[in-house]
Design an enzyme around this catalytic site. Structure first.
Site, PDB file in Angstrom:
ATOM      1  N   ASP A 129     139.648  50.805  59.772  1.00 22.14           N
ATOM      2  CA  ASP A 129     138.560  51.451  59.027  1.00 22.14           C
ATOM      3  C   ASP A 129     137.694  52.161  60.066  1.00 22.14           C
ATOM      4  O   ASP A 129     136.985  51.526  60.836  1.00 22.14           O
ATOM      5  CB  ASP A 129     137.768  50.365  58.274  1.00 22.14           C
ATOM      6  CG  ASP A 129     136.461  50.888  57.670  1.00 22.14           C
ATOM      7  OD1 ASP A 129     136.180  52.096  57.788  1.00 22.14           O
ATOM      8  OD2 ASP A 129     135.725  50.066  57.074  1.00 22.14           O
TER       9      ASP A 129
ATOM     10  N   LYS B  56     129.710  58.917  56.112  1.00 26.55           N
ATOM     11  CA  LYS B  56     128.978  58.434  57.274  1.00 26.55           C
ATOM     12  C   LYS B  56     128.921  59.537  58.334  1.00 26.55           C
ATOM     13  O   LYS B  56     127.862  60.005  58.686  1.00 26.55           O
ATOM     14  CB  LYS B  56     129.660  57.179  57.856  1.00 26.55           C
ATOM     15  CG  LYS B  56     129.877  56.065  56.853  1.00 26.55           C
ATOM     16  CD  LYS B  56     128.578  55.389  56.434  1.00 26.55           C
ATOM     17  CE  LYS B  56     128.698  54.569  55.168  1.00 26.55           C
ATOM     18  NZ  LYS B  56     129.489  53.365  55.235  1.00 26.55           N
TER      19      LYS B  56
ATOM     20  N   TRP C  84     131.729  44.745  57.002  1.00 27.83           N
ATOM     21  CA  TRP C  84     132.743  45.596  56.390  1.00 27.83           C
ATOM     22  C   TRP C  84     134.136  45.035  56.541  1.00 27.83           C
ATOM     23  O   TRP C  84     134.953  45.113  55.614  1.00 27.83           O
ATOM     24  CB  TRP C  84     132.657  47.027  56.922  1.00 27.83           C
ATOM     25  CG  TRP C  84     131.377  47.687  56.516  1.00 27.83           C
ATOM     26  CD1 TRP C  84     130.400  48.150  57.349  1.00 27.83           C
ATOM     27  CD2 TRP C  84     130.911  47.942  55.186  1.00 27.83           C
ATOM     28  NE1 TRP C  84     129.357  48.668  56.616  1.00 27.83           N
ATOM     29  CE2 TRP C  84     129.644  48.561  55.292  1.00 27.83           C
ATOM     30  CE3 TRP C  84     131.428  47.710  53.912  1.00 27.83           C
ATOM     31  CZ2 TRP C  84     128.898  48.950  54.175  1.00 27.83           C
ATOM     32  CZ3 TRP C  84     130.688  48.102  52.797  1.00 27.83           C
ATOM     33  CH2 TRP C  84     129.449  48.707  52.934  1.00 27.83           C
TER      34      TRP C  84
HETATM   35  C1  LIG Z   1     130.006  52.407  54.375  1.00 27.80           C
HETATM   36  C2  LIG Z   1     131.198  51.717  54.866  1.00 27.80           C
HETATM   37  C3  LIG Z   1     132.187  51.238  53.981  1.00 27.80           C
HETATM   38  C4  LIG Z   1     132.057  51.281  52.467  1.00 27.80           C
HETATM   39  O1  LIG Z   1     132.029  52.542  51.978  1.00 27.80           O
HETATM   40  P1  LIG Z   1     131.753  52.883  50.429  1.00 27.80           P
HETATM   41  O2  LIG Z   1     132.230  54.281  50.335  1.00 27.80           O
HETATM   42  O3  LIG Z   1     130.286  52.705  50.178  1.00 27.80           O
HETATM   43  O4  LIG Z   1     132.560  51.950  49.608  1.00 27.80           O
HETATM   44  C5  LIG Z   1     133.305  50.661  54.533  1.00 27.80           C
HETATM   45  N1  LIG Z   1     133.459  50.551  55.860  1.00 27.80           N
HETATM   46  C6  LIG Z   1     132.526  50.991  56.739  1.00 27.80           C
HETATM   47  C7  LIG Z   1     132.757  50.839  58.191  1.00 27.80           C
HETATM   48  C8  LIG Z   1     131.377  51.589  56.262  1.00 27.80           C
HETATM   49  O5  LIG Z   1     130.455  52.021  57.142  1.00 27.80           O
END
Ligand SMILES: *Cc1c(COP(=O)(O)O)cnc(C)c1O
Length: 362
Positions: A173, A197, A103
């Site tokens: 993030d 998530k 990511w």
């Molecule tokens: C799932 C995830 C993303 C991407 O998310 P999307 O909404 O599918 O674009 C980015 N960063 C992390 C840490 C993730 O777990």
């Protein structure tokens, strides 16, 4: 489990707390006497304005978000933030990225389209199984920000100590750890999280941004939707927001408050993850793939050492009512995502199952 539900170990979209789903069910056809479902409501209505206002207020309370930070509700998922962050924060056109997994690598690759990107630390040498020492990095004098992914969903690592950014703005993030433990928002310039998530339904990202980082002097070609000032100036209602996901997140925030907030959530998460990690540390068949210090409380990858055996375990767990345990292809094996909403019972039941499997396959 009630309603024939399974223990769902999906990395995302993922489990939501059962009491929250029940409340949503009860309000489905007629939200608090409005005569309609939240899905059917105008986002400009008074009743919806109250929902979004309360959602933001509850999040501010849960995280203790200082007044000089804005909370934005934006569509486009995590992937849109990979672009929005550099588009809005690169003033000098330079940013430093720390790459600890898929990511942060994707975020770094996207940022390169917008300026000079330095990878100031990486754990790629050991397939992202640890977090590098970031106490003294070669931070670029011109860097507009330093970027991290605080919990790598695929690789199962978490930061214990934030990097020393040498005074530069930290962008994080937090998608797969958002609200899993207390967070000192003032340590960051910007925190963002895709909510699918650890919080609610897909289709929404929450951005917490320090006000002085919201710029108006952007490239005039920047799409209106991709400017933080657009969302900040309109209370996240410049256009139709993801009304439904915001409502569901609001329910989860209230639920988290009701159990005692993020301290209590962190205590439960530690307690729950310990059950699985203790098993992995004592098992002869199953092994965690991450260096102990950096283990995530949310995503737990593990392997048997044999691809065939891994596949056999995944199939057996599925047949036994444990869903979505197949590991991501870049790590292999299995991955148990045990987010906030996964009850300890679920982890205990999984461990019992794996113990039995191990005994039967000696
Ligand atoms: C799932 C995830 C993303 C991407 O998310 P999307 O909404 O599918 O674009 C980015 N960063 C992390 C840490 C993730 O777990």
């Amino acid at each position: 489990m009630k309603y024939g539900r399974v223990y769902n170990f999906s990395a995302g979209p993922a489990m939501m707390p059962e009491p929250v789903l029940e409340e949503i069910r009860d309000e489905m056809l007629n939200y608090k006497g409005s005569g309609m479902c939240v899905m059917e409501m105008s986002h400009r209505s008074k009743v919806y304005q109250e929902i979004i206002d309360e959602t933001e207020k509850d999040l501010r309370e849960l995280m203790g978000i200082p007044d000089n930070y804005k909370v934005l509700f934006i569509q486009g998922g995590g992937t849109l933030q990979f672009a929005m962050v550099p588009m809005n924060l690169m003033k000098n056109g330079v940013a430093d990225y720390i790459v600890t997994g898929n990511w942060s690598k994707k975020a770094m690759t996207e940022a390169k389209k917008f300026g000079k990107v330095n990878v100031v630390a990486s754990s790629e040498d050991k397939n992202y199984s640890y977090i590098p020492d970031c106490s003294d990095l070669p931070i670029d004098d011109d860097a507009d920000y330093v970027y991290i992914c605080e919990n790598e969903t695929i690789h199962g690592t978490t930061w214990q100590t934030l990097p020393n950014t040498k005074g530069k703005v930290l962008v994080s993030d937090q998608s797969s750890m958002f609200l899993s433990r207390p967070c000192n928002v003032a340590d960051y310039g910007l925190i963002w999280a895709g909510v699918q998530k650890n919080v609610g339904p897909a289709g929404l990202s929450i951005v917490i941004i320090r006000e002085d980082l919201i710029r108006e002097d952007l490239d005039p070609k920047t799409p209106i939707y991709m400017r933080y000032d657009t969302h900040a100036g309109a209370g996240s209602m410049y256009n139709t927001p993801n009304c439904w996901a915001i409502y569901c997140c609001g329910k989860v925030f209230k639920y988290l408050k009701s159990i005692g907030g993020l301290e209590e959530m962190a205590r439960r998460n530690e307690d729950k993850a310990k059950v699985l990690y203790d098993f992995l540390d004592s098992s002869e068949m199953f092994h965690g793939t991450v260096e102990k210090e950096y283990r995530s409380l949310m995503n737990v990858p593990f392997v048997t050492g044999s691809k065939e055996m891994d596949a056999e375990v995944v199939a057996a767990t599925k047949a036994a009512g444990f869903d979505n345990l197949k590991g991501h292809k870049s790590v292999g094996g299995l991955r148990a995502s045990i987010y906030n909403a996964m009850p300890k019972d679920g982890v205990e039941a999984l461990v019992e199952f794996l113990k039995k499997f191990e005994a039967e396959h000696k």
